[in-house]
Design a protein around this motif. Structure first.
Motif, PDB file in Angstrom:
ATOM      1  N   PHE A 152       0.823  -1.217   0.000  1.00  8.81           N
ATOM      2  CA  PHE A 152       0.000   0.000   0.000  1.00  8.81           C
ATOM      3  C   PHE A 152       0.861   1.272   0.000  1.00  8.81           C
ATOM      4  O   PHE A 152       0.376   2.352   0.323  1.00  8.81           O
ATOM      5  CB  PHE A 152      -0.944  -0.005   1.193  1.00  8.81           C
ATOM      6  N   ALA A 153       2.131   1.114  -0.368  1.00 13.48           N
ATOM      7  CA  ALA A 153       3.006   2.284  -0.425  1.00 13.48           C
ATOM      8  C   ALA A 153       2.594   3.188  -1.588  1.00 13.48           C
ATOM      9  O   ALA A 153       2.105   2.721  -2.617  1.00 13.48           O
ATOM     10  CB  ALA A 153       4.453   1.838  -0.592  1.00 13.48           C
ATOM     11  N   SER A 154       2.790   4.490  -1.403  1.00 11.62           N
ATOM     12  CA  SER A 154       2.524   5.467  -2.467  1.00 11.62           C
ATOM     13  C   SER A 154       3.859   6.083  -2.900  1.00 11.62           C
ATOM     14  O   SER A 154       4.856   6.016  -2.182  1.00 11.62           O
ATOM     15  CB  SER A 154       1.572   6.554  -1.973  1.00 11.62           C
ATOM     16  N   THR A 155       3.878   6.649  -4.084  1.00 14.71           N
ATOM     17  CA  THR A 155       5.102   7.295  -4.586  1.00 14.71           C
ATOM     18  C   THR A 155       4.804   8.733  -4.970  1.00 14.71           C
ATOM     19  O   THR A 155       3.684   9.072  -5.371  1.00 14.71           O
ATOM     20  CB  THR A 155       5.661   6.551  -5.815  1.00 14.71           C
ATOM     21  N   SER A 156       5.839   9.572  -4.843  1.00 14.43           N
ATOM     22  CA  SER A 156       5.709  10.969  -5.255  1.00 14.43           C
ATOM     23  C   SER A 156       7.070  11.460  -5.744  1.00 14.43           C
ATOM     24  O   SER A 156       8.114  11.094  -5.179  1.00 14.43           O
ATOM     25  CB  SER A 156       5.225  11.841  -4.085  1.00 14.43           C
ATOM     26  N   PRO A 157       7.083  12.272  -6.841  1.00 13.07           N
ATOM     27  CA  PRO A 157       8.347  12.767  -7.398  1.00 13.07           C
ATOM     28  C   PRO A 157       9.100  13.618  -6.367  1.00 13.07           C
ATOM     29  O   PRO A 157       8.503  14.352  -5.578  1.00 13.07           O
ATOM     30  CB  PRO A 157       7.900  13.607  -8.595  1.00 13.07           C
ATOM     31  N   VAL A 158      10.435  13.504  -6.391  1.00 15.08           N
ATOM     32  CA  VAL A 158      11.292  14.307  -5.510  1.00 15.08           C
ATOM     33  C   VAL A 158      12.443  14.880  -6.321  1.00 15.08           C
ATOM     34  O   VAL A 158      12.879  14.296  -7.316  1.00 15.08           O
ATOM     35  CB  VAL A 158      11.848  13.459  -4.341  1.00 15.08           C
ATOM     36  N   GLY A 186      15.445   2.226  -2.170  1.00 20.09           N
ATOM     37  CA  GLY A 186      14.001   2.205  -1.988  1.00 20.09           C
ATOM     38  C   GLY A 186      13.246   3.141  -2.904  1.00 20.09           C
ATOM     39  O   GLY A 186      12.027   3.029  -3.026  1.00 20.09           O
ATOM     40  N   ASP A 187      13.955   4.074  -3.557  1.00 23.83           N
ATOM     41  CA  ASP A 187      13.289   4.996  -4.484  1.00 23.83           C
ATOM     42  C   ASP A 187      12.831   4.252  -5.739  1.00 23.83           C
ATOM     43  O   ASP A 187      13.427   3.246  -6.146  1.00 23.83           O
ATOM     44  CB  ASP A 187      14.237   6.119  -4.902  1.00 23.83           C
ATOM     45  N   VAL A 188      11.776   4.776  -6.375  1.00 21.47           N
ATOM     46  CA  VAL A 188      11.282   4.230  -7.632  1.00 21.47           C
ATOM     47  C   VAL A 188      11.733   5.165  -8.749  1.00 21.47           C
ATOM     48  O   VAL A 188      11.373   6.352  -8.765  1.00 21.47           O
ATOM     49  CB  VAL A 188       9.744   4.099  -7.631  1.00 21.47           C
ATOM     50  N   LEU A 189      12.521   4.629  -9.691  1.00 19.28           N
ATOM     51  CA  LEU A 189      13.108   5.441 -10.759  1.00 19.28           C
ATOM     52  C   LEU A 189      12.492   5.080 -12.101  1.00 19.28           C
ATOM     53  O   LEU A 189      12.056   3.952 -12.324  1.00 19.28           O
ATOM     54  CB  LEU A 189      14.620   5.216 -10.838  1.00 19.28           C
ATOM     55  N   THR A 247      15.421   9.495 -15.559  1.00 19.50           N
ATOM     56  CA  THR A 247      14.544  10.580 -16.020  1.00 19.50           C
ATOM     57  C   THR A 247      13.598  11.063 -14.924  1.00 19.50           C
ATOM     58  O   THR A 247      13.064  12.169 -15.010  1.00 19.50           O
ATOM     59  CB  THR A 247      13.700  10.125 -17.233  1.00 19.50           C
ATOM     60  N   GLU A 248      13.408  10.239 -13.876  1.00 14.33           N
ATOM     61  CA  GLU A 248      12.534  10.666 -12.774  1.00 14.33           C
ATOM     62  C   GLU A 248      12.887   9.888 -11.515  1.00 14.33           C
ATOM     63  O   GLU A 248      13.207   8.707 -11.566  1.00 14.33           O
ATOM     64  CB  GLU A 248      11.067  10.447 -13.124  1.00 14.33           C
ATOM     65  N   VAL A 249      12.833  10.577 -10.394  1.00 19.78           N
ATOM     66  CA  VAL A 249      13.061   9.954  -9.094  1.00 19.78           C
ATOM     67  C   VAL A 249      11.800  10.132  -8.249  1.00 19.78           C
ATOM     68  O   VAL A 249      11.302  11.252  -8.095  1.00 19.78           O
ATOM     69  CB  VAL A 249      14.269  10.585  -8.363  1.00 19.78           C
ATOM     70  N   LYS A 250      11.292   9.015  -7.719  1.00 17.69           N
ATOM     71  CA  LYS A 250      10.124   9.073  -6.838  1.00 17.69           C
ATOM     72  C   LYS A 250      10.458   8.397  -5.510  1.00 17.69           C
ATOM     73  O   LYS A 250      11.112   7.357  -5.480  1.00 17.69           O
ATOM     74  CB  LYS A 250       8.924   8.356  -7.465  1.00 17.69           C
ATOM     75  N   SER A 251      10.019   8.992  -4.448  1.00 18.62           N
ATOM     76  CA  SER A 251      10.195   8.366  -3.133  1.00 18.62           C
ATOM     77  C   SER A 251       8.965   7.524  -2.821  1.00 18.62           C
ATOM     78  O   SER A 251       7.853   7.844  -3.246  1.00 18.62           O
ATOM     79  CB  SER A 251      10.392   9.429  -2.052  1.00 18.62           C
TER      80      SER A 251
END
Length: 463
Positions: free
Chosen positions: A149-155, A162-165, A235-239
């Protein structure tokens, strides 16, 4: 017809069969009729050519050959039934005499099931793991649910574990970009180890727009196994943000109102899983002990065929689906081909012994399979095959495999009988009562695994 049986060894016999020529009449008539439909002779309508003309034009030998080929299976089956033999596989047939108008004689060598004596198995004792669920086990289970149930948001910062790239990739071998070595918009979680060796070190510390190059062995594609120079662009980093562990999370992720209720349910599910594992362990260990009590002669041809079947299924089905060949599989497993062959032979021998012994036990205990038991087994097999029950049932009927399914259920019941008679203790010395588990279902899975067939595959409870 006269037949005699000669025992060559405990698992192979030779049948000697003599057939008076008059018993070939039906097959001779069928042979003339078949040839009549296949040939034409000037002056005769097709299908109306007299037997003497067929003999003159095409030779009596062709007719005899056709008749014998038609008659052999029937006379072989009669000889098997007369000898009360439980045969395995196809016979090696040799026609020893064929006198037109007098006699047909042949021999047939074939493997048979060995005669087995079922030992007293009531003294079997095995030890299994105790069922224990710690607070750490429960916390780990809840944490896994939380991850879902984790959510991601750009940083706007450098990538970290653990970041989603979002990545663009380009792979070169010997300085040339591979046709299938370019990928864009790939989603990757740092630390998941799901792409290429070395990619975590390469992307950690890069911000959006950053690039890095690293060397890695390719895991698939046209250059699988080769060293490649890989360029990666972030191209994008999300936590990833995990929800708080509270009652609100419990309501979001489950049907429970409080976190404590969710944890209690997780503990209950983990206990169910461990009880399932305990029951499986008990069945496997009891089966191993049962096999030690009986010397089972091994039919050589059946063993060779079983080894070949297992190897074929592994290479052409399981490994093929994963994009691997046998050499690559052995490399991953750290085994030589000799070790693999020895292991496959050992597994095949165990599977054959298991089937022989449990089938004998089915007969001794007079175990029957009800329609309800067969239907339930079919449902489980359908689920494990990915087919609907109707599709699976149709395939089973069309393939003539209903007796095979009945045998699987019966052998599972036979193993369950042995387990009930055995003493099962856990690692704490406590005697385990497995009656609360569905022993027959678990036994079907254990037996199927030993025999190398598709598991009955009762799904484990989910945590």
């Amino acid at each position: 017809m006269k037949s005699a049986v000669e025992t060559l060894n405990p698992t192979r016999v030779r049948l000697t069969v003599e057939v008076p020529f008059e018993e070939l009449k039906d097959s001779l008539d069928a042979a003339y009729k078949k040839i009549n439909q296949q040939v034409t002779v000037k002056g005769f309508r097709q299908g109306k050519i007299p037997a003497r003309v067929i003999d003159q034009r095409f030779g009596r030998g062709a007719v005899l050959e056709e008749a014998v080929n038609d008659a052999l299976p029937k006379f072989y089956t009669e000889a098997v039934n007369e000898g009360e033999l439980n045969v395995l596989g196809q016979p090696d047939v040799d026609i020893t005499e064929l006198k037109d108008g007098e006699l047909l004689a042949f021999t047939a060598e074939v493997d048979i099931r060995p005669a087995l004596e079922i030992p007293d198995y009531s003294g079997i004792e095995v030890e299994v793991d105790a069922v224990t669920v710690s607070d750490e086990d429960v916390d780990k289970s809840v944490e896994q649910l939380r991850e879902r149930f984790a959510s991601t948001s750009p940083v706007e910062r450098a990538a970290q574990d653990g970041d989603v790239l979002t990545l663009n990739l380009e792979a070169k071998v010997d300085g040339e970009v591979l046709e299938d070595g370019v990928a864009q918009g790939v989603t990757y979680t740092v630390g998941s180890d799901e792409l290429l060796d070395g990619i975590d070190d390469a992307v950690t510390g890069l911000e959006a727009g950053g690039e890095a190059t690293f060397t890695s062995e390719l895991k698939g594609g046209s250059a699988e196994g080769k060293e490649a120079e890989v360029k990666v662009e972030v191209t994008e980093v999300k936590s990833r943000e995990l929800p708080e562990l509270d009652d609100e999370f419990a309501q979001l992720a489950s049907e429970f109102d409080t976190l404590e209720e969710l944890k209690a349910d997780s503990r209950k599910r983990l206990e169910q899983m461990k009880k399932y594992d305990q029951a499986t362990q008990a069945q496997e260990k009891v089966l191993d002990e049962l096999l030690k009590l009986v010397e089972v002669p091994m039919p050589e041809k059946l063993l060779a065929d079983e080894i070949q079947t297992r190897k074929h299924n592994l290479v052409n089905h399981q490994l093929a689906q994963m994009g691997l060949d046998l050499a690559k599989y052995l490399e991953i497993q750290g085994k030589t081909e000799e070790e693999f062959d020895a292991e496959t032979k050992e597994q095949a021998e165990k599977g054959i012994k298991t089937q022989f012994l449990l089938d004998e036990l089915v007969n001794k205990e007079k175990l029957n399979v009800s329609q309800e038991e067969l239907t339930e087994h079919l449902m489980r097999r359908a689920q494990s095959s990915g087919m609907s029950p109707d599709q699976f049932a149709q395939a089973v009927v069309e393939g003539g495999q209903v007796p095979m399914l009945v045998g699987e259920v019966a052998r599972g019941k036979a193993l369950a009988v042995v387990v009930e008679a055995a003493t099962v203790k856990d690692s704490n010395g406590e005697v385990i009562d497995l009656e609360d588990e569905d022993e027959a279902e678990v036994a079907e899975t254990v037996v199927a695994e030993a025999e190398g067939t598709e598991p009955a595959a009762d799904e484990k409870p989910e945590a």
